[in-house]
Motif scaffolding. Structure first.
Motif, PDB file in Angstrom:
ATOM      1  N   LYS A  24      19.499  23.618 -13.627  1.00  0.00           N
ATOM      2  CA  LYS A  24      18.590  24.738 -13.363  1.00  0.00           C
ATOM      3  C   LYS A  24      17.837  25.109 -14.636  1.00  0.00           C
ATOM      4  CE  LYS A  24      17.083  27.531 -10.256  1.00  0.00           C
ATOM      5  NZ  LYS A  24      16.186  26.976  -9.239  1.00  0.00           N
ATOM      6  N   VAL A  25      18.488  25.056 -15.777  1.00  0.00           N
ATOM      7  CA  VAL A  25      17.835  25.337 -17.057  1.00  0.00           C
ATOM      8  C   VAL A  25      16.729  24.306 -17.291  1.00  0.00           C
ATOM      9  CG1 VAL A  25      18.158  25.416 -19.567  1.00  0.00           C
ATOM     10  CG2 VAL A  25      19.864  26.453 -18.046  1.00  0.00           C
ATOM     11  N   LYS A  26      17.001  23.041 -17.003  1.00  0.00           N
ATOM     12  CA  LYS A  26      15.977  21.995 -17.162  1.00  0.00           C
ATOM     13  C   LYS A  26      14.791  22.269 -16.241  1.00  0.00           C
ATOM     14  CE  LYS A  26      18.990  18.262 -18.654  1.00  0.00           C
ATOM     15  NZ  LYS A  26      19.586  16.969 -18.341  1.00  0.00           N
ATOM     16  N   GLU A  27      15.075  22.644 -14.990  1.00  0.00           N
ATOM     17  CA  GLU A  27      14.004  22.930 -14.024  1.00  0.00           C
ATOM     18  C   GLU A  27      13.144  24.096 -14.494  1.00  0.00           C
ATOM     19  OE1 GLU A  27      15.733  23.663 -10.187  1.00  0.00           O
ATOM     20  OE2 GLU A  27      16.754  21.729 -10.159  1.00  0.00           O
ATOM     21  N   LEU A  28      13.771  25.124 -15.041  1.00  0.00           N
ATOM     22  CA  LEU A  28      13.046  26.317 -15.474  1.00  0.00           C
ATOM     23  C   LEU A  28      12.354  26.134 -16.829  1.00  0.00           C
ATOM     24  CD1 LEU A  28      15.580  29.053 -14.359  1.00  0.00           C
ATOM     25  CD2 LEU A  28      13.390  28.483 -13.289  1.00  0.00           C
ATOM     26  N   SER A  29      12.566  24.988 -17.456  1.00  0.00           N
ATOM     27  CA  SER A  29      11.958  24.716 -18.758  1.00  0.00           C
ATOM     28  C   SER A  29      10.710  23.849 -18.669  1.00  0.00           C
ATOM     29  CB  SER A  29      12.978  24.042 -19.686  1.00  0.00           C
ATOM     30  OG  SER A  29      14.069  24.910 -19.920  1.00  0.00           O
ATOM     31  N   SER A  30      10.445  23.279 -17.516  1.00  0.00           N
ATOM     32  CA  SER A  30       9.289  22.387 -17.352  1.00  0.00           C
ATOM     33  C   SER A  30       8.323  22.970 -16.328  1.00  0.00           C
ATOM     34  CB  SER A  30       9.743  20.997 -16.880  1.00  0.00           C
ATOM     35  OG  SER A  30      10.528  20.382 -17.864  1.00  0.00           O
ATOM     36  N   TRP A  31       7.070  23.080 -16.737  1.00  0.00           N
ATOM     37  CA  TRP A  31       6.037  23.645 -15.867  1.00  0.00           C
ATOM     38  C   TRP A  31       4.839  22.720 -15.876  1.00  0.00           C
ATOM     39  CZ3 TRP A  31       7.628  27.734 -13.123  1.00  0.00           C
ATOM     40  CH2 TRP A  31       8.759  28.415 -13.598  1.00  0.00           C
ATOM     41  N   ARG A  32       4.076  22.717 -14.811  1.00  0.00           N
ATOM     42  CA  ARG A  32       2.901  21.836 -14.760  1.00  0.00           C
ATOM     43  C   ARG A  32       1.833  22.435 -13.881  1.00  0.00           C
ATOM     44  NH1 ARG A  32       7.244  19.514 -13.297  1.00  0.00           N
ATOM     45  NH2 ARG A  32       7.168  17.880 -14.844  1.00  0.00           N
ATOM     46  N   ALA A  33       0.630  21.956 -14.127  1.00  0.00           N
ATOM     47  CA  ALA A  33      -0.532  22.327 -13.322  1.00  0.00           C
ATOM     48  C   ALA A  33      -1.403  21.084 -13.200  1.00  0.00           C
ATOM     49  CB  ALA A  33      -1.313  23.454 -13.986  1.00  0.00           C
ATOM     50  N   ARG A  34      -2.088  20.963 -12.091  1.00  0.00           N
ATOM     51  CA  ARG A  34      -3.057  19.882 -11.904  1.00  0.00           C
ATOM     52  C   ARG A  34      -4.419  20.532 -11.745  1.00  0.00           C
ATOM     53  NH1 ARG A  34      -2.739  18.153  -6.860  1.00  0.00           N
ATOM     54  NH2 ARG A  34      -4.875  17.697  -6.293  1.00  0.00           N
ATOM     55  N   ILE A  35      -5.398  20.040 -12.471  1.00  0.00           N
ATOM     56  CA  ILE A  35      -6.738  20.627 -12.479  1.00  0.00           C
ATOM     57  C   ILE A  35      -7.718  19.625 -11.876  1.00  0.00           C
ATOM     58  CG2 ILE A  35      -8.496  21.770 -13.866  1.00  0.00           C
ATOM     59  CD1 ILE A  35      -5.437  22.849 -14.115  1.00  0.00           C
ATOM     60  N   ARG A  36      -8.523  20.081 -10.952  1.00  0.00           N
ATOM     61  CA  ARG A  36      -9.531  19.217 -10.321  1.00  0.00           C
ATOM     62  C   ARG A  36     -10.909  19.823 -10.538  1.00  0.00           C
ATOM     63  NH1 ARG A  36      -9.783  14.724  -7.766  1.00  0.00           N
ATOM     64  NH2 ARG A  36     -11.354  14.359  -6.193  1.00  0.00           N
ATOM     65  N   TRP A  37     -11.836  19.015 -10.996  1.00  0.00           N
ATOM     66  CA  TRP A  37     -13.221  19.425 -11.217  1.00  0.00           C
ATOM     67  C   TRP A  37     -13.920  19.549  -9.872  1.00  0.00           C
ATOM     68  CZ3 TRP A  37     -17.689  15.881 -11.122  1.00  0.00           C
ATOM     69  CH2 TRP A  37     -18.872  16.510 -11.511  1.00  0.00           C
ATOM     70  N   ASN A  38     -14.701  20.610  -9.683  1.00  0.00           N
ATOM     71  CA  ASN A  38     -15.399  20.866  -8.423  1.00  0.00           C
ATOM     72  C   ASN A  38     -16.914  20.856  -8.574  1.00  0.00           C
ATOM     73  OD1 ASN A  38     -12.829  23.196  -8.152  1.00  0.00           O
ATOM     74  ND2 ASN A  38     -12.906  21.389  -6.875  1.00  0.00           N
ATOM     75  N   GLY A  39     -17.429  20.279  -9.645  1.00  0.00           N
ATOM     76  CA  GLY A  39     -18.867  20.256  -9.884  1.00  0.00           C
ATOM     77  C   GLY A  39     -19.284  21.403 -10.785  1.00  0.00           C
ATOM     78  N   GLY A  40     -20.358  21.200 -11.527  1.00  0.00           N
ATOM     79  CA  GLY A  40     -20.792  22.217 -12.488  1.00  0.00           C
ATOM     80  C   GLY A  40     -19.674  22.471 -13.474  1.00  0.00           C
ATOM     81  N   PHE A  41     -19.406  23.739 -13.747  1.00  0.00           N
ATOM     82  CA  PHE A  41     -18.267  24.093 -14.600  1.00  0.00           C
ATOM     83  C   PHE A  41     -17.089  24.621 -13.781  1.00  0.00           C
ATOM     84  CE2 PHE A  41     -21.530  24.880 -18.120  1.00  0.00           C
ATOM     85  CZ  PHE A  41     -21.292  23.642 -18.691  1.00  0.00           C
ATOM     86  N   LYS A  42     -17.139  24.436 -12.471  1.00  0.00           N
ATOM     87  CA  LYS A  42     -16.081  24.948 -11.598  1.00  0.00           C
ATOM     88  C   LYS A  42     -14.913  23.961 -11.515  1.00  0.00           C
ATOM     89  CE  LYS A  42     -18.930  25.558  -8.105  1.00  0.00           C
ATOM     90  NZ  LYS A  42     -20.203  25.146  -8.649  1.00  0.00           N
ATOM     91  N   CYS A  43     -13.709  24.512 -11.554  1.00  0.00           N
ATOM     92  CA  CYS A  43     -12.483  23.724 -11.425  1.00  0.00           C
ATOM     93  C   CYS A  43     -11.484  24.510 -10.581  1.00  0.00           C
ATOM     94  CB  CYS A  43     -11.846  23.457 -12.792  1.00  0.00           C
ATOM     95  SG  CYS A  43     -12.817  22.429 -13.881  1.00  0.00           S
ATOM     96  N   THR A  44     -10.519  23.778 -10.036  1.00  0.00           N
ATOM     97  CA  THR A  44      -9.416  24.403  -9.319  1.00  0.00           C
ATOM     98  C   THR A  44      -8.116  23.912  -9.937  1.00  0.00           C
ATOM     99  OG1 THR A  44     -10.688  24.452  -7.262  1.00  0.00           O
ATOM    100  CG2 THR A  44      -8.309  24.727  -7.064  1.00  0.00           C
ATOM    101  N   ALA A  45      -7.221  24.837 -10.216  1.00  0.00           N
ATOM    102  CA  ALA A  45      -5.893  24.486 -10.715  1.00  0.00           C
ATOM    103  C   ALA A  45      -4.908  24.614  -9.554  1.00  0.00           C
ATOM    104  CB  ALA A  45      -5.471  25.424 -11.849  1.00  0.00           C
ATOM    105  N   TYR A  46      -4.055  23.612  -9.431  1.00  0.00           N
ATOM    106  CA  TYR A  46      -3.004  23.620  -8.411  1.00  0.00           C
ATOM    107  C   TYR A  46      -1.681  23.780  -9.141  1.00  0.00           C
ATOM    108  CZ  TYR A  46      -6.783  21.843  -5.566  1.00  0.00           C
ATOM    109  OH  TYR A  46      -7.984  21.708  -4.933  1.00  0.00           O
TER     110      TYR A  46
END
Length: 173
Positions: A24-46
């Motif tokens: 559980k400590v290992k799980e709570l120590s790693s975080w991530r996000a995925r970012i997708r470009w949507n055109g122009g300067f717009k992006c979405t983070a998942y």
């Protein structure tokens, strides 16, 4: 029993589980996000089951449909310190009636970001955090809670210590 909108029993159970489970400590120590470009300067983070939109303000040729990355950085710091403040207050039995944080920063040289200058850094040179709180505790105790929140904040400590960032690229067909 509940304090500051948190279940005290739930907090105790979480602490017991985290303290006993290395996985559980290992799980709570790693975080991530995925970012997708949507055109122009717009992006979405998942992020987990959430989505965040980002864009640049119109002064920077964006459409201004969402905050930009440096604004999210300020918000992330504020969110993390607020959570730490509430957590530490709750652990010590301090009832919070109202809490608001103001976070502001000044970029050292926005011209470097725009490739109009090679001088300095495009990043923040300083960030100011102001906490407004009404709680059932003396001001000195509240100041200690703020110090503990900053000392234990993953976001504040990443900014204060400076985190290594590594980048790699994979060209896809």
């Amino acid at each position: 029993m509940e304090l500051n909108g948190l279940s005290l029993e739930g907090l105790q159970e979480m602490l017991r589980l985290v303290g006993q489970q290395e996985q559980k400590v290992k799980e709570l120590s790693s975080w991530r996000a995925r970012i997708r470009w949507n055109g122009g300067f717009k992006c979405t983070a998942y992020i987990r089951r959430h989505m965040l939109k980002a864009d640049e303000p119109s002064d920077l040729a964006g459409v201004d449909v969402a905050p930009n990355a440096v604004e999210y950085l300020l918000a992330a710091l504020g969110f993390c310190v607020a959570v730490g403040f509430v957590y530490n207050a709750t652990r010590k039995g301090v009832r919070i009636e109202d809490l608001e944080l103001s976070v502001a920063g000044r970029l050292e040289n926005v011209l470097k970001f725009l490739r109009l200058s090679e001088e300095g850094s495009p990043g923040y040179g300083q960030i100011e955090l102001k906490v407004y709180v009404r709680a059932q505790a003396p001001k000195e105790e509240l100041a200690r809670l703020l110090g503990e929140a900053i000392e234990t904040s993953p976001v504040a400590q990443s900014l204060i210590r400076g985190v290594r960032v590594s980048a790699s690229l994979e060209a896809v067909d």
